[in-house]
Design a protein around this motif. Structure first.
Motif, PDB file in Angstrom:
ATOM      1  N   VAL A  40      -9.141  -4.127   5.318  1.00  0.00           N
ATOM      2  CA  VAL A  40      -8.484  -3.245   4.200  1.00  0.00           C
ATOM      3  C   VAL A  40      -7.167  -2.973   4.373  1.00  0.00           C
ATOM      4  O   VAL A  40      -6.527  -2.729   5.450  1.00  0.00           O
ATOM      5  N   THR A  41      -6.502  -3.186   3.013  1.00  0.00           N
ATOM      6  CA  THR A  41      -5.122  -2.816   2.865  1.00  0.00           C
ATOM      7  C   THR A  41      -5.001  -1.720   1.866  1.00  0.00           C
ATOM      8  O   THR A  41      -5.221  -1.851   0.848  1.00  0.00           O
ATOM      9  N   THR A  42      -4.435  -0.565   2.231  1.00  0.00           N
ATOM     10  CA  THR A  42      -3.838   0.450   1.247  1.00  0.00           C
ATOM     11  C   THR A  42      -2.397   0.845   1.661  1.00  0.00           C
ATOM     12  O   THR A  42      -1.809   0.115   2.003  1.00  0.00           O
ATOM     13  N   PHE A  43      -2.227   1.800   0.784  1.00  0.00           N
ATOM     14  CA  PHE A  43      -0.562   2.326   0.732  1.00  0.00           C
ATOM     15  C   PHE A  43      -0.504   3.672   0.607  1.00  0.00           C
ATOM     16  O   PHE A  43      -1.523   4.577   0.299  1.00  0.00           O
ATOM     17  N   GLY A  44       0.529   4.129   1.037  1.00  0.00           N
ATOM     18  CA  GLY A  44       0.960   5.586   0.831  1.00  0.00           C
ATOM     19  C   GLY A  44      -0.128   6.513   1.805  1.00  0.00           C
ATOM     20  O   GLY A  44      -0.311   6.147   3.090  1.00  0.00           O
ATOM     21  N   THR A  45      -0.679   7.497   1.557  1.00  0.00           N
ATOM     22  CA  THR A  45      -1.399   8.310   1.960  1.00  0.00           C
ATOM     23  C   THR A  45      -2.850   8.443   1.311  1.00  0.00           C
ATOM     24  O   THR A  45      -3.048   8.802   0.156  1.00  0.00           O
ATOM     25  N   PHE A  46      -3.770   7.762   1.877  1.00  0.00           N
ATOM     26  CA  PHE A  46      -5.094   7.483   1.398  1.00  0.00           C
ATOM     27  C   PHE A  46      -6.191   8.448   2.104  1.00  0.00           C
ATOM     28  O   PHE A  46      -7.023   8.707   1.592  1.00  0.00           O
ATOM     29  N   GLY A  47      -5.781   8.958   3.410  1.00  0.00           N
ATOM     30  CA  GLY A  47      -6.850   9.666   3.881  1.00  0.00           C
ATOM     31  C   GLY A  47      -7.943   9.181   4.402  1.00  0.00           C
ATOM     32  O   GLY A  47      -9.054   9.636   4.582  1.00  0.00           O
ATOM     33  N   TYR A  48      -7.990   7.937   4.639  1.00  0.00           N
ATOM     34  CA  TYR A  48      -9.198   6.993   4.988  1.00  0.00           C
ATOM     35  C   TYR A  48      -9.564   6.861   6.602  1.00  0.00           C
ATOM     36  O   TYR A  48     -10.701   6.347   6.954  1.00  0.00           O
ATOM     37  N   ASP A  49      -8.707   7.470   7.444  1.00  0.00           N
ATOM     38  CA  ASP A  49      -8.801   7.052   8.812  1.00  0.00           C
ATOM     39  C   ASP A  49     -10.266   7.480   9.244  1.00  0.00           C
ATOM     40  O   ASP A  49     -10.881   6.744   9.890  1.00  0.00           O
ATOM     41  N   ASP A  50     -10.688   8.705   9.094  1.00  0.00           N
ATOM     42  CA  ASP A  50     -12.016   9.237   9.533  1.00  0.00           C
ATOM     43  C   ASP A  50     -12.945   8.400   8.889  1.00  0.00           C
ATOM     44  O   ASP A  50     -14.120   8.543   9.557  1.00  0.00           O
ATOM     45  N   LEU A  51     -12.785   8.344   7.795  1.00  0.00           N
ATOM     46  CA  LEU A  51     -13.917   7.566   6.770  1.00  0.00           C
ATOM     47  C   LEU A  51     -14.212   6.215   7.372  1.00  0.00           C
ATOM     48  O   LEU A  51     -15.333   6.050   7.413  1.00  0.00           O
ATOM     49  N   LYS A  60     -10.852  -3.450  10.032  1.00  0.00           N
ATOM     50  CA  LYS A  60      -9.398  -3.146  10.420  1.00  0.00           C
ATOM     51  C   LYS A  60      -8.540  -2.932   9.300  1.00  0.00           C
ATOM     52  O   LYS A  60      -8.403  -3.658   8.318  1.00  0.00           O
ATOM     53  N   ALA A  61      -7.894  -1.799   9.481  1.00  0.00           N
ATOM     54  CA  ALA A  61      -7.115  -1.271   8.599  1.00  0.00           C
ATOM     55  C   ALA A  61      -5.683  -1.694   8.552  1.00  0.00           C
ATOM     56  O   ALA A  61      -4.992  -1.369   9.456  1.00  0.00           O
ATOM     57  N   THR A  62      -5.003  -1.916   7.511  1.00  0.00           N
ATOM     58  CA  THR A  62      -3.329  -1.743   7.423  1.00  0.00           C
ATOM     59  C   THR A  62      -3.015  -0.871   6.101  1.00  0.00           C
ATOM     60  O   THR A  62      -3.713  -0.879   5.125  1.00  0.00           O
ATOM     61  N   ASN A  63      -2.050  -0.294   6.324  1.00  0.00           N
ATOM     62  CA  ASN A  63      -1.694   0.879   5.342  1.00  0.00           C
ATOM     63  C   ASN A  63      -0.105   0.416   5.263  1.00  0.00           C
ATOM     64  O   ASN A  63       0.946   0.400   6.337  1.00  0.00           O
ATOM     65  N   VAL A 123      -8.695  -4.592  -1.032  1.00  0.00           N
ATOM     66  CA  VAL A 123      -7.253  -4.279  -1.337  1.00  0.00           C
ATOM     67  C   VAL A 123      -7.150  -3.020  -2.481  1.00  0.00           C
ATOM     68  O   VAL A 123      -7.631  -3.106  -3.283  1.00  0.00           O
ATOM     69  N   ALA A 124      -6.352  -2.033  -1.988  1.00  0.00           N
ATOM     70  CA  ALA A 124      -5.957  -0.939  -2.793  1.00  0.00           C
ATOM     71  C   ALA A 124      -4.950  -1.503  -3.850  1.00  0.00           C
ATOM     72  O   ALA A 124      -3.914  -2.167  -3.471  1.00  0.00           O
ATOM     73  N   ILE A 125      -5.177  -1.166  -5.146  1.00  0.00           N
ATOM     74  CA  ILE A 125      -4.553  -1.477  -6.327  1.00  0.00           C
ATOM     75  C   ILE A 125      -3.866  -0.201  -6.949  1.00  0.00           C
ATOM     76  O   ILE A 125      -4.806   0.655  -7.516  1.00  0.00           O
ATOM     77  N   GLU A 126      -2.561   0.062  -7.275  1.00  0.00           N
ATOM     78  CA  GLU A 126      -1.892   0.999  -7.751  1.00  0.00           C
ATOM     79  C   GLU A 126      -2.191   1.235  -9.533  1.00  0.00           C
ATOM     80  O   GLU A 126      -2.002  -0.246  -9.910  1.00  0.00           O
TER      81      GLU A 126
END
Length: 438
Positions: free
Chosen positions: A43-54, A68-71, A96-99
């Motif tokens: 998973v690739t996100t950006f900025g502050t997504f708040g997903y770690d605990d999820l 396996k996460a990448t920010n 993939v996170a898209i803005e």
């Protein structure tokens, strides 16, 4: 001015299409993850997504799945990363996170993303506010992204600084001061001049974010609804630019560096008194305060008002590239992360505002005080600010225009090296160089 397809986007589409033919991925042959069939999902996100605990919660509920996460630090860098990998035909994560700002570019190559209709999107579409679900749907009706948050805007302000300037500081009085439901940018800049006269200090951090907010309020922004560029010869947009330029020339900008603010120092040393705040920006400010050693005593607050009325800035989507080796499992994870229950948890972790109706209702019902913002009921305020928001059409180069066309021109204004006419001319030159003729 007619929109001209960028050569880079066309090339990406061709290369990625060949990559798709080569991989031949098909969800129909995919075996479900289990303890006996472990699957790693990237998973690739950006900025502050708040997903770690999820992520951890999902792994526990789904034996055999490892996330396996990448920010990436911010959306503009995530855009570069995504399109570089699209051009290469490989390397994108399973999710993939898209803005929102570069969703238009993704729609140019939407066939390189899995149609989530094949994985039950139609069954859960009513989870979201209508316009958010439509944003993630391409012209052919393929759903290529599940909405995460949206960005209704309220006004962040520093109550201590307001008091020092002889202005009211409680949220209700501040909203009234700016005009409540009739708040205008004219009033915003007029109050800024009063604040500057009383304190000698700046009103806003830098011109770029204010400009982005002004443009997002227009019925049509950098593009018309028909996909045509909407800048040159646009009197409404130029008038707003000149209004901002006049405020900046009057010393209302603190000329801060976007996304830096002196490692947060500007939020604690009184460098500026107001800040335009889409929901997700609350998390950014919290992080900046923590970086600078500030906290609940800093004086920052959040008012249910915004110059010019309802406005949305940002929000994201979770998409599954066709290059994923586990499209069904990736789609399942994306749907779970964006479900109302998880959006409530994400909002608590990232201080953003959910795009699903039940999650919004939950935040309003709880009315949880935000200790960083003087116990403001930020969820309730953002729900109010979301009323009347209509998604603005974002063209393929929307984020490029914001950052690389107007960005340099606005920095010239902040630095005092150009007046409104010169800065506007610079923006048009960059527009032709980077978008029209590219």
């Amino acid at each position: 001015m007619k929109f001209v397809r960028r050569h880079t986007v066309t090339a990406i589409a061709g290369v990625a299409a060949m990559a798709l033919m080569a991989t031949g991925c098909s969800s129909s042959s995919e075996q479900a993850a289990s303890a006996d069939n472990p699957v790693e999902l990237t998973v690739t996100t950006f900025g502050t997504f708040g997903y770690d605990d999820l992520y951890a919660e999902y792994e526990e509920a789904n034996p055999g799945v490892k996330v396996k996460a990448t920010n990436i630090d911010r959306g503009s860098n995530a855009r570069t990363d995504a399109f570089t990998k699209l051009a290469a035909g490989s390397g994108l994560s399973d999710v993939v996170a898209i803005e929102e700002g570069w969703l238009g570019s993704i729609m140019e190559v939407s066939d390189q993303f899995v149609d989530l209709n094949e994985h039950g999107a139609a069954d859960i579409k009513d989870n979201w506010v209508d316009w958010k679900f439509k944003q993630g749907t391409d012209p052919d009706g393929r759903v290529i992204g599940y909405g995460t948050d949206i960005g209704p805007q309220g006004l962040c302000y520093n109550g201590k600084l307001f008091e020092a300037a002889g202005m009211p500081s409680d949220r209700e009085s501040v909203a009234e001061l700016f005009g409540g439901g009739d708040a205008t940018w004219e009033t915003y800049f007029k109050l800024g001049e009063q604040y500057k006269a009383a304190t000698g200090k700046a009103w806003y951090d830098q011109s770029g974010f204010v400009w982005n907010s002004m443009v997002n309020q227009m019925e049509e922004g950098y593009y018309t609804k028909d996909g045509e560029l909407n800048i040159e010869g646009n009197p409404e947009m130029k008038d707003k630019f000149e209004m901002l330029a006049a405020g900046t020339a009057a010393g209302l900008s603190a000329n801060q560096t976007q996304w830096d603010w002196g490692n947060g120092k500007a939020f604690v040393d009184g460098s500026f008194a107001t800040f335009v705040c889409p929901g997700w920006m609350l998390g950014t400010i919290k992080g900046q305060l923590e970086s600078a050693g500030g906290g609940t005593e800093s004086g920052w607050d959040f008012a249910d008002v915004f110059p010019g009325g309802a406005s949305n800035w940002g929000g994201a989507f979770l998409s599954v590239p066709t290059t994923s080796e586990h499209p069904a499992e990736a789609a399942k994870l994306a749907a779970w992360l964006t479900a109302p229950e998880q959006q409530v948890k994400q909002s608590a972790a990232a201080n953003n505002f959910p795009s699903t109706l039940k999650a919004q209702e939950k935040l309003v019902a709880d009315a949880t005080p935000n200790v960083v913002f003087n116990d403001a009921p930020t969820g309730v305020i953002l729900a109010n600010r979301a009323k009347g928001v209509v998604a603005q059409f974002k063209g393929p180069d929307d984020s490029v225009i914001q950052e690389n066309v107007f960005g340099p021109a606005l920095k010239m204004l902040d630095a005092g090296t150009a007046d409104a006419d010169k800065a506007w001319s610079e923006a048009l030159t960059l527009l032709n160089d980077l978008v029209v003729n590219n």
